[in-house]
Design a protein around this motif. Sequence first.
Motif, PDB file in Angstrom:
ATOM      1  N   SER A   1       1.646  -9.697  -6.294  1.00 35.89           N
ATOM      2  CA  SER A   1       0.229  -9.946  -6.054  1.00 35.89           C
ATOM      3  C   SER A   1      -0.453 -10.489  -7.305  1.00 35.89           C
ATOM      4  O   SER A   1      -1.244 -11.441  -7.230  1.00 35.89           O
ATOM      5  CB  SER A   1      -0.456  -8.647  -5.597  1.00 35.89           C
ATOM      6  OG  SER A   1      -1.844  -8.846  -5.434  1.00 35.89           O
ATOM      7  N   ASN A   2      -0.147  -9.922  -8.456  1.00 38.99           N
ATOM      8  CA  ASN A   2      -0.768 -10.381  -9.694  1.00 38.99           C
ATOM      9  C   ASN A   2      -0.327 -11.790 -10.076  1.00 38.99           C
ATOM     10  O   ASN A   2      -1.099 -12.580 -10.625  1.00 38.99           O
ATOM     11  CB  ASN A   2      -0.435  -9.415 -10.838  1.00 38.99           C
ATOM     12  CG  ASN A   2      -1.645  -8.620 -11.274  1.00 38.99           C
ATOM     13  OD1 ASN A   2      -2.608  -8.483 -10.524  1.00 38.99           O
ATOM     14  ND2 ASN A   2      -1.599  -8.072 -12.471  1.00 38.99           N
TER      15      ASN A   2
ATOM     16  N   THR B   1       2.012  -9.831 -15.533  1.00 35.34           N
ATOM     17  CA  THR B   1       3.244  -9.054 -15.370  1.00 35.34           C
ATOM     18  C   THR B   1       3.092  -7.645 -15.925  1.00 35.34           C
ATOM     19  O   THR B   1       3.470  -6.665 -15.268  1.00 35.34           O
ATOM     20  CB  THR B   1       4.421  -9.758 -16.079  1.00 35.34           C
ATOM     21  OG1 THR B   1       4.567 -11.080 -15.551  1.00 35.34           O
ATOM     22  CG2 THR B   1       5.716  -8.986 -15.873  1.00 35.34           C
TER      23      THR B   1
ATOM     24  N   GLY C   1      -2.098  -4.590  -4.384  1.00 36.91           N
ATOM     25  CA  GLY C   1      -2.484  -5.613  -5.349  1.00 36.91           C
ATOM     26  C   GLY C   1      -3.893  -5.480  -5.881  1.00 36.91           C
ATOM     27  O   GLY C   1      -4.282  -6.219  -6.800  1.00 36.91           O
TER      28      GLY C   1
ATOM     29  N   PRO D   1      -4.299  -3.779  -9.992  1.00 36.28           N
ATOM     30  CA  PRO D   1      -3.828  -4.721 -11.018  1.00 36.28           C
ATOM     31  C   PRO D   1      -4.574  -6.049 -10.970  1.00 36.28           C
ATOM     32  O   PRO D   1      -4.821  -6.672 -12.001  1.00 36.28           O
ATOM     33  CB  PRO D   1      -2.334  -4.904 -10.703  1.00 36.28           C
ATOM     34  CG  PRO D   1      -2.161  -4.441  -9.304  1.00 36.28           C
ATOM     35  CD  PRO D   1      -3.196  -3.374  -9.090  1.00 36.28           C
TER      36      PRO D   1
ATOM     37  N   GLY E   1       0.769  -5.523 -13.707  1.00 34.55           N
ATOM     38  CA  GLY E   1       1.422  -5.172 -12.456  1.00 34.55           C
ATOM     39  C   GLY E   1       2.542  -4.179 -12.645  1.00 34.55           C
ATOM     40  O   GLY E   1       2.682  -3.216 -11.882  1.00 34.55           O
TER      41      GLY E   1
ATOM     42  N   GLU F   1       2.694  -4.908  -6.183  1.00 33.43           N
ATOM     43  CA  GLU F   1       1.777  -5.056  -7.312  1.00 33.43           C
ATOM     44  C   GLU F   1       2.068  -6.267  -8.199  1.00 33.43           C
ATOM     45  O   GLU F   1       1.174  -7.067  -8.489  1.00 33.43           O
ATOM     46  CB  GLU F   1       1.767  -3.768  -8.144  1.00 33.43           C
ATOM     47  CG  GLU F   1       1.087  -2.632  -7.398  1.00 33.43           C
ATOM     48  CD  GLU F   1       1.018  -1.350  -8.199  1.00 33.43           C
ATOM     49  OE1 GLU F   1      -0.093  -0.980  -8.615  1.00 33.43           O
ATOM     50  OE2 GLU F   1       2.067  -0.716  -8.399  1.00 33.43           O
ATOM     51  N   ILE F   2       3.304  -6.434  -8.642  1.00 33.18           N
ATOM     52  CA  ILE F   2       3.612  -7.573  -9.518  1.00 33.18           C
ATOM     53  C   ILE F   2       3.488  -8.907  -8.777  1.00 33.18           C
ATOM     54  O   ILE F   2       2.842  -9.834  -9.283  1.00 33.18           O
ATOM     55  CB  ILE F   2       5.010  -7.412 -10.152  1.00 33.18           C
ATOM     56  CG1 ILE F   2       5.030  -6.201 -11.085  1.00 33.18           C
ATOM     57  CG2 ILE F   2       5.387  -8.677 -10.925  1.00 33.18           C
ATOM     58  CD1 ILE F   2       6.385  -5.938 -11.724  1.00 33.18           C
TER      59      ILE F   2
END
Length: 489
Positions: A100-101, A406, A149, A152, A409, A97-98
Amino acid sequence: MSSSESGDVHNKATVEELEKGSAVQISSTDKQLTRRVLWKLDTRILPVLAVLFLCSFLDRTNVGNARLYNLEADINITDHQYDQGLAVFYATYILSEIPSNLILKKLTPQIWLPCLTFFWGVSAMCLGFVQNFAGFAGVRALLGLTEGGLLPGIVLYLSTIYTRGELALRIGVFYTAASLSGAFGGLLARGISEIGTRGGLSKWRWIFVLEGLFTALVGIAAYFLLPNGAGSAKFLTPEERQFAVHRLNAGSGHGDGNHREKEASERFAWSEVVRGVLSAQTWFTAFAYFGILSGLYSFGLFLPTIITGLGYTADEAQLWSVIPYAVASVITVCTAFLSDRFRVRGVVMLCSLPLAIIGYAVIANTKNDKVKYGMTFLMATGLYSSVPPVLGWLSNNSAGHYKRATTSGLQLAIANCGGFVAVFIYPKTQGPVYYEGHTVILGLLCAGWLFVLCNVLYCWKVNRDKANGKYEKYRGFGDDRDPTFKLVL
């Protein structure tokens, strides 16, 4: 009074005017242009995102529907191995997730979001061909890696297109796709099961193959439909594109500060990542959302099995699971509208979460089947209607693109750990009462309500400190520390 004192008074008054939204007057022409721009953005972008998220939830939760058609027996796995397969999905989902963001801005939303959708659609199709536990767990891990991803990324993407006071409703509109996927997921699984064993594939395999194929095709279509932002949207006229960018930079007079212009040229900096990680709001909202998602995932993954335990057949369970989701979708949009209308997020959640708390408290302590089913309406409504405010809240209060990337995510990474909770607290051996599982979710939701209250009080204190001049050293920074930037409660 000295000139410095009068300047301080003027600055303080300016901040207060911005916070009350009185510093900017909008002409009737601008209002008409705003309505026209928003209508085009809403009708061209939100439906695409809604379908993407619909596919996301379908491909994430269809394993619960497939389970009703003998998935475990066909690939010779135990209940515990099935739970492990679900858990590995959340592990890779959270890890992605992070990162990807953080790369979304570089790769652009028009490329990155459709690519994610296409590849997780292919992964979902592969689930229809697994033969054993190793294949099941491996493909579930790949599915989580490609799908993580999306949410977020969508929240970050919307925050660059809409003002802070418009965000919750838009999140609510596309997030109702999650509610509707619960309804359509049951209906779709019921319809696909009618294919039987044509082509040498069992019913549950067809569920994965056809839903995954649909997702992959949606991903391809999304590339041609999504713009990178309001300034590059081909469906807007040149005048509308210029106005759309201007209104974002102007902040619409709601205490937004001037962070939009600086974000447009902002370059990646680890200091912004650190600022996002250390933000108290990130952790307050993440822990609250953790409780909500624990309930949502358990609800979505196990509702068909729970209804079956109430005495319904597998086919009846698919159909009876539709109604709570459909009701929740309507209430979610209404709640999001009120959240934007009154420019509050946490306050709305303090009212919506108790619905789910009541639902779980009752369903864990009754043996009446009709009462249990009735409580699923409160559970679904309270859980789903709390999501748009909590997602919009942190995004609203995070300025600086990479800090917001940040925080969004990290919030979702922490909250999605609720998937691990959901996987292991509803084993078949507890059915049909599921007292322990419901009690765990009840406790998490109560804790979540307290975290929401803490964040409301924290934001209120920061706004008071800004009004009292304690953040003057950050004036001109163009981020959420600037005294002209008011935090949404």
